[in-house]
Design an enzyme around this catalytic site. Structure first.
Site, PDB file in Angstrom:
ATOM      1  N   GLU A  35      28.609  45.964  47.647  1.00 37.16           N
ATOM      2  CA  GLU A  35      29.858  45.283  48.021  1.00 37.16           C
ATOM      3  C   GLU A  35      30.757  46.084  48.954  1.00 37.16           C
ATOM      4  O   GLU A  35      31.866  46.467  48.587  1.00 37.16           O
ATOM      5  CB  GLU A  35      30.664  44.931  46.756  1.00 37.16           C
ATOM      6  N   GLU A  69      24.560  40.218  41.034  1.00 27.64           N
ATOM      7  CA  GLU A  69      25.547  40.328  39.956  1.00 27.64           C
ATOM      8  C   GLU A  69      26.111  38.947  39.702  1.00 27.64           C
ATOM      9  O   GLU A  69      26.412  38.215  40.634  1.00 27.64           O
ATOM     10  CB  GLU A  69      26.752  41.218  40.346  1.00 27.64           C
TER      11      GLU A  69
HETATM   12  C1  PNW Z   1      32.215  43.823  41.340  1.00 30.33           C
HETATM   13  N1  PNW Z   1      37.704  41.526  43.924  1.00 30.33           N
HETATM   14  O1  PNW Z   1      33.474  44.247  41.694  1.00 30.33           O
HETATM   15  C2  PNW Z   1      31.493  45.141  41.218  1.00 30.33           C
HETATM   16  O2  PNW Z   1      30.272  45.244  41.891  1.00 30.33           O
HETATM   17  C3  PNW Z   1      31.406  45.670  39.824  1.00 30.33           C
HETATM   18  O3  PNW Z   1      31.413  47.061  39.886  1.00 30.33           O
HETATM   19  C4  PNW Z   1      32.528  45.116  38.977  1.00 30.33           C
HETATM   20  O4  PNW Z   1      32.532  45.658  37.688  1.00 30.33           O
HETATM   21  C5  PNW Z   1      32.338  43.606  38.911  1.00 30.33           C
HETATM   22  O5  PNW Z   1      32.336  43.036  40.213  1.00 30.33           O
HETATM   23  C6  PNW Z   1      33.400  42.898  38.087  1.00 30.33           C
HETATM   24  O6  PNW Z   1      34.665  43.062  38.641  1.00 30.33           O
HETATM   25  C7  PNW Z   1      34.480  43.500  42.235  1.00 30.33           C
HETATM   26  O7  PNW Z   1      38.872  41.843  43.580  1.00 30.33           O
HETATM   27  C8  PNW Z   1      35.766  43.890  41.945  1.00 30.33           C
HETATM   28  O8  PNW Z   1      37.516  40.583  44.736  1.00 30.33           O
HETATM   29  C9  PNW Z   1      36.825  43.245  42.511  1.00 30.33           C
HETATM   30  C10 PNW Z   1      36.606  42.180  43.372  1.00 30.33           C
HETATM   31  C11 PNW Z   1      35.332  41.778  43.676  1.00 30.33           C
HETATM   32  C12 PNW Z   1      34.259  42.441  43.096  1.00 30.33           C
END
Ligand code: PNW
Length: 443
Positions: free
Chosen positions: A162, A347
Site C-alpha cells: 500500500e 487483504e
Molecule cells: C491497511 N486508510 O492499512 C494495512 O495494510 C494494514 O497494515 C492495516 O492493519 C489494515 O489496512 C487495517 O487498517 C490501511 O486510512 C490503513 O485509508 C489506513 C488506511 C488504509 C489502509
C-alpha cells in the site's frame, strides 16, 4: 463452477511491525517507533509489545494450519536486516524468518514474503525518507539482500504494501508516520519514490533469476459516483486518480495520470528511464480492500469533487461496509488493465468490538465480522463466475495486532490476543472461515 476451486489460494496476511514485537537481536529504530514516541499514536503505543509472533510463531502457524490456509503473507523487518546502515547487511536478522518459513513449510503452508510494510529504519529517514529518491536505491539494496537470502525457500513475493499510505497519510493527512501535514508536493514525491523502489525490486528479482512470482500490493480506492449524472461519474474518475491510477498507471501503462497533478498543483519528479523501471512486468496484482467512499461533483473544490455522506453501516474504524464496492473496484481494474493480469485479494477484513465470552473466556462471538467476510466473499464469487482472474484471498488478519496510529484499540484478527499474556483465542469468524475454506459453507 470455477470459484473457490481447489487451486484457489486461501491465505492470511500480516506485517512485521504489527505482529512481531521487538523480538531479539539488533534492530534499528523505525519511523513508527519515533512517530509513536512523538505522540502520533494512541497512548504512545508502538510495536514493541504486540502479539509477539516472534516468539509465538509456532502457535500461529498451527492456527493457520487448522484454519486450512495455504499461504501466509507476512513482511520482513527492514530494521532487523539493516540495523545500522544500508551498507551493512546483518545476515542473522534473517534467522527468525528462516525459522518461520521452515515452520510454514513443515505445515504445508507457502510463505508469501512482502518486502516492506512501512517499518522504514530511522537511519534512512535523515534525507527525507520516501521524499528522497535515494530511498528507492536503498530499497533496491535491501530487496537484493532479501532475494539472495530467502529466494531458495520462497516463491511468492510482493514489493511494498500500500504505497498510498506512507505517501499520503505520511505527508498529507499526517495520520501515519512520519506524520507531516499538508505537504502535498512531498506526498507526490514520496509516491514516485515508492513506485520507483517497487520497480527496482522487480527488476532485481528478474536479474537474479529468482524462481516464483513477484507483484505489487495496492489499496486501490475507487470512490463511486453519488448519482449517475455525468458530472458525478467524472468526479468519481478524478477521485480515483490519487488513490488508484497514481499507482497502477505507472506499473501497467508507464505513465502518471495528469489531471490530478494539475488540480493539486504538483509535479512528479520523474527522471529519464524511471517509467521503464516502474513498468517492469509484474506477475500479479494484489489488491487490499476494506471500504468504498462516494463522491459528487464539486466545482468549488480544486480537485472538483468532494466526499458525500452515505447510509452504510460503519465498522469501529469508521469505514463503511460496502461489499459491492469490491465488485465495482475489481471491474474497474479489469476494464483498465484487462483479464490477463492475475489478481489476488491481498487483504480484506474488518475491526470489530471483540469481547471474550463464556465462563472460561474461550469464545469471541464476532458476528459482524462473519457477516463482513460472507458478503465480501459473495462478491468475489460473483466476480470469478463472471470471468475475473482472481486467484486467491488473504484475510486480514490472523491474530489481533498493532493497528498503527490506533494502537491496540482496534482488533482485526480471526484470533483474539490478550496483549498481556499473549493468549490466543480463536473467534467465531475463525471457525466460520474454516468451514468456507473446507468447502462446507456455501457462499
Ligand atoms: C491497511 N486508510 O492499512 C494495512 O495494510 C494494514 O497494515 C492495516 O492493519 C489494515 O489496512 C487495517 O487498517 C490501511 O486510512 C490503513 O485509508 C489506513 C488506511 C488504509 C489502509
Amino acid at each position: 463452477m470455477r470459484s473457490f476451486d481447489k487451486d484457489f489460494l486461501w491465505g492470511v496476511a500480516a506485517s512485521s511491525y504489527q505482529v512481531e514485537g521487538r523480538g531479539e537481536g539488533p534492530k534499528a529504530e523505525c519511523m513508527w517507533d519515533v512517530f509513536a514516541r512523538n505522540g502520533g499514536t494512541i497512548y504512545g503505543h508502538n510495536g514493541d509489545v504486540t502479539s509477539d509472533q516472534f516468539h509465538h510463531y509456532k502457535e500461529d502457524v498451527k492456527l493457520m494450519k487448522k484454519l486450512g490456509v495455504k499461504s501466509y503473507r507476512f513482511s520482513l523487518s527492514w530494521p532487523r536486516i539493516f540495523p545500522e546502515s544500508i551498507n551493512e547487511e546483518y545476515a542473522a536478522g534473517y534467522d527468525y524468518y528462516h525459522r518461520l518459513i521452515d515452520e510454514l513449510h513443515k505445515n504445508g503452508i507457502e510463505p508469501h514474503v512482502c518486502l516492506h510494510h512501512w517499518d522504514v529504519p530511522m537511519h534512512l529517514m535523515n534525507n527525507g525518507g520516501w521524499c528522497d529518491r535515494g530511498m528507492a536505491y536503498a530499497f533496491e539494496v535491501y530487496a537484493e539482500s532479501a532475494f539472495r537470502n530467502l529466494a531458495d525457500k520462497v516463491t511468492m513475493w510482493s514489493t511494498i504494501n500500500e504505497p498510498w499510505c506512507p505517501a499520503f497519510l505520511g505527508y498529507e493527512t499526517g495520520e501515519h508516520a512520519p506524520g507531516l501535514v499538508g505537504q502535498t508536493q512531498k506526498a507526490f514525491d514520496a509516491a514516485h519514490t515508492l513506485n520507483l523502489a517497487h520497480g527496482l525490486a522487480v527488476r532485481k528479482f528478474r536479474e537474479l533469476g529468482c524462481n516464483g512470482v513477484i507483484g505489487a500490493i495496492l489499496n486501490l480506492m475507487y470512490p463511486r459516483p453519488a448519482t449517475n449524472c455525468p458530472e458525478d461519474i467524472l468526479a468519481s474518475d478524478r477521485a480515483a486518480e490519487e488513490g488508484f491510477y497514481m499507482f497502477t498507471d505507472p506499473i501497467f501503462k508507464k505513465r502518471y495520470p495528469s489531471r490530478i497533478l494539475e488540480a493539486r498543483n504538483v509535479t512528479v519528479p520523474v527522471e529519464e528511464g524511471d517509467m521503464d523501471i516502474i513498468g517492469e512486468k509484474v506477475d500479479y496484482l494484489g489488491i487490499n480492500y476494506y471500504t468504498e467512499s462516494a463522491v459528487e461533483f464539486d466545482p468549488s473544490a480544486p480537485e472538483q469533487f468532494s466526499f458525500v455522506q452515505t447510509h452504510y453501516e460503519k465498522t469501529p474504524m469508521g469505514w463503511d461496509v460496502v461489499p459491492t464496492g469490491l465488485y465495482r473496484l475489481i471491474n474497474q481494474v479489469r476494464r483498465n488493465y484487462g483479464d490477463g493480469l492475475p489478481l489476488y485479494i491481498a487483504e480484506n477484513g474488518c475491526a470489530a468490538d471483540d469481547k471474550l465470552a463464556g465462563s472460561d473466556e474461550s469464545r469471541v462471538h464476532d458476528h459482524e465480522r462473519i457477516e463482513y467476510f460472507k458478503e465480501h466473499l459473495k462478491q468475489i464469487k460473483r466476480l470469478i463466475d463472471e470471468g475475473a482472474n482472481i486467484n486467491g484471498y488473504y484475510a486480514w488478519t490472523l491474530v489481533d495486532n498493532y493497528e498503527w496510529a490506533l494502537g491496540f484499540t482496534r482488533r482485526f484478527g480471526l484470533v483474539y490476543v490478550d496483549f498481556n499474556d499473549k493468549r490466543r483465542v480463536p473467534k467465531d469468524s475463525y471457525y466460520y472461515l474454516r468451514e468456507v475454506i473446507a468447502g462446507h459453507e456455501e457462499i
